[in-house]
Design a protein around this motif. Structure first.
Motif, PDB file in Angstrom:
ATOM      1  N   GLY A   1      36.127  32.455  38.883  1.00 48.57           N
ATOM      2  CA  GLY A   1      36.418  33.559  37.966  1.00 48.57           C
ATOM      3  C   GLY A   1      37.644  33.361  37.080  1.00 48.57           C
ATOM      4  N   ILE A   2      38.306  34.457  36.784  1.00 52.81           N
ATOM      5  CA  ILE A   2      39.447  34.406  35.861  1.00 52.81           C
ATOM      6  C   ILE A   2      40.602  33.560  36.416  1.00 52.81           C
ATOM      7  CG2 ILE A   2      41.200  35.831  34.725  1.00 52.81           C
ATOM      8  CD1 ILE A   2      38.953  37.811  34.118  1.00 52.81           C
ATOM      9  N   PRO A   3      40.928  33.600  37.728  1.00 56.87           N
ATOM     10  CA  PRO A   3      41.990  32.709  38.212  1.00 56.87           C
ATOM     11  C   PRO A   3      41.660  31.231  37.996  1.00 56.87           C
ATOM     12  CG  PRO A   3      41.508  34.408  39.835  1.00 56.87           C
ATOM     13  CD  PRO A   3      40.448  34.513  38.777  1.00 56.87           C
ATOM     14  N   PRO A  37      27.840  37.664  41.993  1.00 58.24           N
ATOM     15  CA  PRO A  37      28.774  37.571  40.870  1.00 58.24           C
ATOM     16  C   PRO A  37      28.691  38.756  39.913  1.00 58.24           C
ATOM     17  CG  PRO A  37      26.900  36.120  40.502  1.00 58.24           C
ATOM     18  CD  PRO A  37      26.702  36.736  41.858  1.00 58.24           C
ATOM     19  N   GLY A  38      29.708  38.840  39.082  1.00 60.04           N
ATOM     20  CA  GLY A  38      29.843  39.931  38.114  1.00 60.04           C
ATOM     21  C   GLY A  38      31.325  40.257  38.059  1.00 60.04           C
ATOM     22  N   CYS A  39      31.770  40.794  36.950  1.00 57.25           N
ATOM     23  CA  CYS A  39      33.208  41.078  36.838  1.00 57.25           C
ATOM     24  C   CYS A  39      33.412  42.490  36.326  1.00 57.25           C
ATOM     25  CB  CYS A  39      33.863  40.052  35.917  1.00 57.25           C
ATOM     26  SG  CYS A  39      35.654  40.122  35.928  1.00 57.25           S
ATOM     27  N   PRO A  40      33.242  43.500  37.218  1.00 50.97           N
ATOM     28  CA  PRO A  40      32.914  43.351  38.630  1.00 50.97           C
ATOM     29  C   PRO A  40      31.396  43.302  38.838  1.00 50.97           C
ATOM     30  CG  PRO A  40      33.284  45.656  38.135  1.00 50.97           C
ATOM     31  CD  PRO A  40      33.493  44.903  36.843  1.00 50.97           C
ATOM     32  N   PRO A  41      30.958  43.039  40.077  1.00 50.91           N
ATOM     33  CA  PRO A  41      29.519  43.119  40.358  1.00 50.91           C
ATOM     34  C   PRO A  41      29.071  44.581  40.472  1.00 50.91           C
ATOM     35  CG  PRO A  41      30.711  42.493  42.339  1.00 50.91           C
ATOM     36  CD  PRO A  41      31.741  42.650  41.245  1.00 50.91           C
ATOM     37  N   GLN A  76      42.763  35.984  45.440  1.00 49.16           N
ATOM     38  CA  GLN A  76      43.221  36.041  44.035  1.00 49.16           C
ATOM     39  C   GLN A  76      42.278  36.953  43.251  1.00 49.16           C
ATOM     40  OE1 GLN A  76      45.743  32.212  43.222  1.00 49.16           O
ATOM     41  NE2 GLN A  76      43.597  31.658  43.193  1.00 49.16           N
ATOM     42  N   ASP A  77      42.563  38.236  43.256  1.00 46.72           N
ATOM     43  CA  ASP A  77      41.653  39.228  42.665  1.00 46.72           C
ATOM     44  C   ASP A  77      42.426  40.320  41.962  1.00 46.72           C
ATOM     45  OD1 ASP A  77      42.730  40.413  44.991  1.00 46.72           O
ATOM     46  OD2 ASP A  77      41.073  41.832  45.039  1.00 46.72           O
ATOM     47  N   CYS A  78      41.676  41.241  41.344  1.00 47.14           N
ATOM     48  CA  CYS A  78      42.320  42.391  40.700  1.00 47.14           C
ATOM     49  C   CYS A  78      41.891  43.685  41.365  1.00 47.14           C
ATOM     50  CB  CYS A  78      41.941  42.440  39.223  1.00 47.14           C
ATOM     51  SG  CYS A  78      40.265  43.013  38.947  1.00 47.14           S
ATOM     52  N   ALA A  79      41.062  43.591  42.430  1.00 44.91           N
ATOM     53  CA  ALA A  79      40.532  44.744  43.164  1.00 44.91           C
ATOM     54  C   ALA A  79      39.468  45.518  42.387  1.00 44.91           C
ATOM     55  CB  ALA A  79      41.643  45.688  43.641  1.00 44.91           C
ATOM     56  N   GLY A  80      39.030  44.971  41.262  1.00 44.48           N
ATOM     57  CA  GLY A  80      37.972  45.641  40.497  1.00 44.48           C
ATOM     58  C   GLY A  80      36.647  45.666  41.245  1.00 44.48           C
ATOM     59  N   CYS A  81      36.412  44.661  42.080  1.00 47.49           N
ATOM     60  CA  CYS A  81      35.157  44.636  42.847  1.00 47.49           C
ATOM     61  C   CYS A  81      35.157  45.767  43.881  1.00 47.49           C
ATOM     62  CB  CYS A  81      34.977  43.287  43.550  1.00 47.49           C
ATOM     63  SG  CYS A  81      34.918  41.886  42.429  1.00 47.49           S
ATOM     64  N   THR A  82      36.308  46.001  44.501  1.00 46.94           N
ATOM     65  CA  THR A  82      36.433  47.118  45.439  1.00 46.94           C
ATOM     66  C   THR A  82      36.167  48.431  44.718  1.00 46.94           C
ATOM     67  OG1 THR A  82      38.017  46.017  46.885  1.00 46.94           O
ATOM     68  CG2 THR A  82      38.080  48.419  46.863  1.00 46.94           C
ATOM     69  N   SER A  99      32.825  37.540  40.379  1.00 48.38           N
ATOM     70  CA  SER A  99      32.803  36.189  39.810  1.00 48.38           C
ATOM     71  C   SER A  99      33.980  35.355  40.305  1.00 48.38           C
ATOM     72  CB  SER A  99      32.800  36.274  38.277  1.00 48.38           C
ATOM     73  OG  SER A  99      31.552  36.793  37.869  1.00 48.38           O
ATOM     74  N   CYS A 100      35.102  35.988  40.671  1.00 51.59           N
ATOM     75  CA  CYS A 100      36.243  35.206  41.192  1.00 51.59           C
ATOM     76  C   CYS A 100      35.850  34.535  42.504  1.00 51.59           C
ATOM     77  CB  CYS A 100      37.454  36.112  41.422  1.00 51.59           C
ATOM     78  SG  CYS A 100      38.129  36.812  39.923  1.00 51.59           S
ATOM     79  N   ALA A 101      35.277  35.301  43.435  1.00 51.53           N
ATOM     80  CA  ALA A 101      34.905  34.726  44.732  1.00 51.53           C
ATOM     81  C   ALA A 101      33.685  33.819  44.608  1.00 51.53           C
ATOM     82  CB  ALA A 101      34.627  35.851  45.730  1.00 51.53           C
TER      83      ALA A 101
HETATM   84  S1  SF4 Z   1      35.424  39.401  39.674  1.00 46.68           S
HETATM   85 FE1  SF4 Z   1      36.443  40.566  38.047  1.00 46.68          FE
HETATM   86  S2  SF4 Z   1      36.632  42.627  38.939  1.00 46.68           S
HETATM   87 FE2  SF4 Z   1      36.284  41.221  40.675  1.00 46.68          FE
HETATM   88  S3  SF4 Z   1      38.330  40.589  41.373  1.00 46.68           S
HETATM   89 FE3  SF4 Z   1      37.657  39.045  39.866  1.00 46.68          FE
HETATM   90  S4  SF4 Z   1      38.570  39.757  37.909  1.00 46.68           S
HETATM   91 FE4  SF4 Z   1      38.595  41.516  39.339  1.00 46.68          FE
END
Ligand code: SF4
Ligand code: SF4
Length: 346
Positions: free
Chosen positions: A162-164, A189-193, A57-63, A156-158
């Motif tokens: 996080g946001i989910p 952690p971090g959004c993104p890290p 459950q992510d937005c791929a921002g970490c990638t 931060s999601c993992a």
């Molecule tokens: S931590 Fe932030 S950037 Fe990374 S998947 Fe979650 S919402 Fe997206």
């Protein structure tokens, strides 16, 4: 098997470029200069890390942050060095072939590969909220974790859900560490890290064969041992009681502390103020925006991005202000030094 040094040579970089990256990596990992020879030897001889990167459950921002990490290694070297055997966005195979290549990589590198997880896990309704190739996220996570040498939760999601996981948490999102109780999970952690932090932890595993030293919340101490406030270059203004009260007042123009604009730097552990972003160029506070604590648990539910942590009662005395300026100057000098190194300066 190919090593980091082999990749530098194949890509046409000089020995000097390679040594510069070795120095930056050891600095980022907090290793003493006396260990540089060992680091260089390890990067010349140890095979590149095999990485299986799962997204739930992510937005791929970490990638996105990871592939923009170019302070430590040039972009072309980074993507060759970290052998991404499975990554839904970056890998070439798709469908059946993608799943097959993951299975093969897990078998071939059993006990050695790095498992990176981006996004939270949803165990609710048998994992029906998040499936890949018809299998639930929880099932896929447990399968990949079983043979992993190191498990890293990026973002931060993992790390926290996080946001989910934010109220009302409709999918029952949980962090990786909760889904894998009993296994050690490195939280970044971090959004993104910060991309360079992710690269450093992976490279550190190659160099030492171990997880970095972690704090009580599973975060590498080297990068999360201090708050943003501890190392912020605006700290002398905080200590002197000089604050911006709006985004366009005189205080903001003079670069005063952003505490009254809601800065969460005093309660946020991260390396933004030292490593910074985009090749060490800047970070939110340097751009004039208060830190909103994206690397802390439940940052979204705490909300109040522009509400101060508490009301600051006036300024400090002259003695405290001068002491603050001295401390802040020292912090600023070391920040500048680190950034200069990261950008390749002498
Ligand atoms: S931590 Fe932030 S950037 Fe990374 S998947 Fe979650 S919402 Fe997206
Ligand atoms: S801007 Fe934020 S982190 Fe920096 S000194 Fe002020 S309160 Fe601390």
């Amino acid at each position: 098997m190919e090593t980091l040094y082999d990749i530098y040579r194949r890509r046409g970089y000089s020995r000097r470029d390679f040594l510069k990256s070795a120095l930056l990596l050891s600095t980022a990992l907090g290793l003493s200069s006396s260990m540089l020879t060992d680091v260089v030897r390890a990067l010349e001889t140890k095979p590149k890390p095999v990485v299986i990167w799962l997204e739930f459950q992510d937005c791929a921002g970490c990638t996105e942050s990871f592939i923009r990490s170019t302070s430590l290694l040039p972009a072309d070297v980074l993507l060759d060095y970290v052998s991404l055997e499975y990554h839904e966005i970056l890998m070439a195979p798709s469908g059946f072939y993608a799943e097959e290549s993951k299975r093969e990589a897990m078998e071939k590198h059993r006990g050695k590969y790095v498992l990176i997880v981006e996004g939270s896990v949803s165990p609710d309704r048998g994992g029906a909220y998040c499936t890949v190739a018809g299998r639930s996220n929880l099932e896929l996570l447990k399968e990949a974790a079983e043979g992993a040498g190191l498990i890293i939760a990026v973002g931060s999601c993992a790390s926290w859900g996080g946001i989910p996981h934010a109220y009302p948490n409709p999918t029952g999102a949980i962090p990786v560490s909760e889904a894998l109780r009993g296994r050690q999970v490195v939280n970044i952690p971090g959004c993104p890290p910060i991309g360079d932090v992710m690269v450093s932890v992976i490279a550190g595993y190659v160099l030492t064969g171990k997880s970095p030293e972690l704090d009580s919340m599973g975060r590498p101490k080297t990068f999360y041992g201090q708050t943003v406030h501890d190392r912020c270059y605006r700290r002398p203004f905080y200590n002197a009681g000089r604050f911006a009260s709006s985004f366009d007042d005189e205080g903001a123009k003079k670069g005063y502390c952003l505490y009254r604009l809601g800065c969460k730097g005093p309660v946020t552990r991260n390396a933004c103020a030292t490593i910074r972003w985009n090749g060490g160029i800047s970070f939110p506070i340097q751009s004039g925006h208060p830190c909103f604590g994206c690397s802390e648990p439940d940052f979204w539910d705490r909300g109040m991005i522009y509400t101060p942590l508490s009301v600051v009662s006036g300024g400090f005395g002259l003695k405290e202000a001068l002491a603050g300026v001295a401390v802040g100057t020292a912090v600023g000098v070391s920040v500048a030094y680190m950034n200069k190194k990261l950008r390749g300066g002498k």
